[in-house]
Design a protein around this motif. Structure first.
Motif, short mmCIF file in Angstrom:
data_model
loop_
_atom_site.label_atom_id
_atom_site.label_comp_id
_atom_site.label_asym_id
_atom_site.label_seq_id
_atom_site.Cartn_x
_atom_site.Cartn_y
_atom_site.Cartn_z
N GLU A 89 0.82 -1.20 0.00
CA GLU A 89 0.00 0.00 0.00
C GLU A 89 0.85 1.26 0.00
O GLU A 89 0.33 2.36 -0.10
N ASN A 90 2.16 1.09 0.18
CA ASN A 90 3.07 2.23 0.11
C ASN A 90 4.38 1.74 -0.53
O ASN A 90 4.56 0.54 -0.73
N SER A 91 5.24 2.66 -0.85
CA SER A 91 6.51 2.26 -1.46
C SER A 91 7.69 2.45 -0.52
O SER A 91 8.77 1.97 -0.80
N GLN A 92 7.48 3.15 0.57
CA GLN A 92 8.57 3.37 1.50
C GLN A 92 8.56 2.31 2.61
O GLN A 92 7.55 1.71 2.89
N GLY A 93 9.69 2.13 3.19
CA GLY A 93 9.83 1.19 4.30
C GLY A 93 10.93 1.68 5.21
O GLY A 93 11.28 2.85 5.20
N GLY A 94 11.45 0.79 5.98
CA GLY A 94 12.51 1.15 6.90
C GLY A 94 12.64 0.09 7.97
O GLY A 94 12.12 -1.00 7.83
N LEU A 95 13.30 0.44 9.03
CA LEU A 95 13.44 -0.50 10.14
C LEU A 95 12.73 0.02 11.38
O LEU A 95 13.05 -0.36 12.49
N GLY A 96 11.76 0.87 11.20
CA GLY A 96 11.00 1.39 12.32
C GLY A 96 9.83 0.49 12.67
O GLY A 96 9.74 -0.66 12.24
N SER A 97 8.94 1.04 13.44
CA SER A 97 7.77 0.31 13.90
C SER A 97 7.00 -0.29 12.72
O SER A 97 6.73 0.37 11.74
N GLY A 98 6.66 -1.55 12.85
CA GLY A 98 5.91 -2.23 11.81
C GLY A 98 6.76 -2.93 10.77
O GLY A 98 6.25 -3.70 9.98
N SER A 99 8.06 -2.65 10.75
CA SER A 99 8.94 -3.29 9.78
C SER A 99 10.07 -4.06 10.43
O SER A 99 10.54 -5.06 9.89
N ASP A 100 10.53 -3.60 11.58
CA ASP A 100 11.72 -4.18 12.20
C ASP A 100 11.58 -5.67 12.50
O ASP A 100 12.52 -6.43 12.33
N SER A 101 10.40 -6.09 12.90
CA SER A 101 10.22 -7.51 13.24
C SER A 101 10.33 -8.41 12.02
O SER A 101 10.62 -9.59 12.16
N PHE A 102 10.08 -7.86 10.84
CA PHE A 102 10.21 -8.68 9.63
C PHE A 102 11.62 -9.25 9.51
O PHE A 102 11.80 -10.40 9.12
N VAL A 103 12.61 -8.44 9.86
CA VAL A 103 14.00 -8.90 9.81
C VAL A 103 14.20 -10.07 10.77
O VAL A 103 14.90 -11.04 10.46
N GLU A 104 13.55 -10.01 11.93
CA GLU A 104 13.63 -11.13 12.88
C GLU A 104 13.04 -12.40 12.27
O GLU A 104 13.58 -13.48 12.46
N TYR A 105 11.93 -12.27 11.55
CA TYR A 105 11.31 -13.44 10.94
C TYR A 105 12.20 -14.04 9.85
O TYR A 105 12.16 -15.24 9.61
N LEU A 106 12.99 -13.19 9.20
CA LEU A 106 13.94 -13.70 8.21
C LEU A 106 14.95 -14.64 8.86
O LEU A 106 15.52 -15.51 8.20
N LEU A 107 15.20 -14.47 10.16
CA LEU A 107 16.10 -15.34 10.91
C LEU A 107 15.36 -16.50 11.57
O LEU A 107 15.86 -17.62 11.60
N LYS A 108 14.19 -16.23 12.10
CA LYS A 108 13.46 -17.24 12.88
C LYS A 108 13.01 -18.43 12.03
O LYS A 108 13.06 -19.57 12.49
N VAL A 109 12.55 -18.17 10.83
CA VAL A 109 12.06 -19.27 10.00
C VAL A 109 13.18 -20.25 9.65
O VAL A 109 13.03 -21.46 9.83
N PRO A 110 14.34 -19.79 9.16
CA PRO A 110 15.43 -20.74 8.91
C PRO A 110 15.92 -21.45 10.18
O PRO A 110 16.28 -22.62 10.14
N LEU A 111 15.92 -20.74 11.31
CA LEU A 111 16.30 -21.39 12.56
C LEU A 111 15.31 -22.48 12.94
O LEU A 111 15.71 -23.56 13.39
N LEU A 112 14.04 -22.21 12.78
CA LEU A 112 13.02 -23.22 13.06
C LEU A 112 13.21 -24.43 12.16
O LEU A 112 13.11 -25.57 12.61
N ALA A 113 13.53 -24.19 10.90
CA ALA A 113 13.78 -25.30 9.97
C ALA A 113 15.00 -26.11 10.40
O ALA A 113 14.99 -27.34 10.36
N CYS A 114 16.05 -25.42 10.81
CA CYS A 114 17.27 -26.10 11.24
C CYS A 114 17.00 -26.94 12.48
O CYS A 114 17.43 -28.09 12.58
N LEU A 115 16.29 -26.37 13.44
CA LEU A 115 15.98 -27.11 14.67
C LEU A 115 15.11 -28.32 14.38
O LEU A 115 15.26 -29.36 15.01
N GLU A 116 14.22 -28.19 13.43
CA GLU A 116 13.38 -29.32 13.04
C GLU A 116 14.25 -30.44 12.48
O GLU A 116 14.05 -31.62 12.77
#
Length: 133
Positions: A89-116
């Protein structure tokens, strides 16, 4: 709600009325932040693990691949998404509120796969550190 017997008709009618009312009178469920989109990926991946099917893991891959198609030249992706259409719905982003956790999910999903793959004990977590590098 029970999904068997005489109550099945009630459940179907109720769920249709609820969906109609929700869609008619509100739209907030149509939109989510980038972090919210990322949380879908973790939830879907976990759901695949619990159910023992790959369907939701494939959806996770699709989410990340779709989001990356909207990446700007600077590597930032839009921060606000229509989850009904999959379009930003917009073209801008950043690492502020609403975006920063996405970076965490980029790590959590592969970690979950590795642990599995390795097994979910403390020593396995050390085996998964190359995923973070």
């Amino acid at each position: 709600f029970p999904t068997r017997g005489n109550n099945m008709l009630f459940y179907k009618i109720y769920s249709r009325l609820y969906e109609w009312g929700r869609d008619k009178f509100t739209t907030e469920h149509h939109y989510n932040s980038l972090a919210g989109v990322g949380s879908f990926s973790l939830e879907f991946y976990f759901l695949s693990q619990v159910l023992g099917v790959n369907t939701y893991k494939q959806a996770v891959d699709g989410i990340f691949q779709h989001v990356i198609t909207y990446q700007n030249q600077d590597g930032i992706v839009p921060s606000y998404w229509n989850v009904m259409t999959g379009e930003p719905e917009n073209s801008q982003g950043g690492l502020g509120s609403g975006s920063d956790s996405f970076v965490e999910y980029l790590l959590k999903v592969p970690l979950l796969a590795c642990l599995e793959e390795k097994g979910a004990d403390n020593s396995s977590l050390l085996d998964c550190t190359p995923v973070l590098q």
